[in-house]
Design a protein around this motif. Sequence first.
Motif, PDB file in Angstrom:
ATOM      1  N   ARG A 199       0.834  -1.204   0.000  1.00 42.82           N
ATOM      2  CA  ARG A 199       0.000   0.000   0.000  1.00 42.82           C
ATOM      3  C   ARG A 199       0.875   1.262   0.000  1.00 42.82           C
ATOM      4  N   GLU A 231       1.985   1.791  -3.779  1.00 44.89           N
ATOM      5  CA  GLU A 231       0.726   1.546  -4.487  1.00 44.89           C
ATOM      6  C   GLU A 231       0.380   2.717  -5.397  1.00 44.89           C
ATOM      7  N   ARG A 255      -3.671  -6.955  -7.712  1.00 44.35           N
ATOM      8  CA  ARG A 255      -3.837  -6.015  -6.589  1.00 44.35           C
ATOM      9  C   ARG A 255      -5.166  -6.226  -5.879  1.00 44.35           C
ATOM     10  N   LEU A 313      -5.462  -7.431  -2.007  1.00 53.69           N
ATOM     11  CA  LEU A 313      -6.200  -6.658  -0.997  1.00 53.69           C
ATOM     12  C   LEU A 313      -7.221  -7.544  -0.289  1.00 53.69           C
TER      13      LEU A 313
END
Length: 271
Positions: free
Chosen positions: A97, A101, A151, A155
């Motif tokens: 993150r 990210e 991604r 997550l």
Amino acid sequence: MRRYRLSVVLSVAWLLLVALATLTATWLPIEDPNKQSLLNMLAAPSISRWFGADSLGRDVFSRTIHGFRISLAVSFGAAAVGLVFGGALGICAGYFRGWSERVILIGVNILLAFPPLVLIIAMVAYPGDALLKVVIALGIVYIPTVTRVARANTLLFSEKEFVTAARAAGMSDARLVVRELLPNLVPVLLTYFLLLVAVGVLAEAGLSYLGLSVPPPTPTLGQMMASEQANALEAPHAVFFPAGMLFLTIFALNLIGEEIQRRIDGRAGTA
């Protein structure tokens, strides 16, 4: 014991047959794909020529088998490039993150905004091996979508209890990603990989149709269809046999990917 649908079994058998034929094409008892014969120009399918001949008398069956070599090499190579780099970027973005990210997503958005055909034309125009250039160009086109898929799933799994427990136990980030996240991401990415391969087969055919893939005399499916389109009414076999083989291969890849996704969803539902 797991049961598989007949359509999936037939799809796997078809892909194995195509792969075996393309890998052993040099040793198969078929004609040279570039051998011309003015006596056999646009010859209809027969026992000696299963798919007939094209406008230069070349055996369409032999050219189709050899053409699949290029299609499969490009599709699997490009999908592998997209999966490795896009998967790595997606996992980093979803797990770490923060600024990493943001940087990755900015790069992904830039690639998505760039017209894929312009990128491919620019890369193909550079000197070098044509096959390698097409593989890299398509792989770069795949990276943004693979990154987003990786991604999103990273997550999702990062919030699971087994990841939280691993963090609490003091497991390092690298070890956590490899031992906990990656095994759960592989089935999802494998499904997407098969989709990319199917898209890659079609994309390579389209690029060779436009003259942006491997140049003649190496046969490719798109090039075969493009060169014989003027004879589609007089000798439809020269166009529709390669197109039919292309269709069956893409259809088989999609069915297998759908089956894998169905089993992943079933496993998630019973977890």
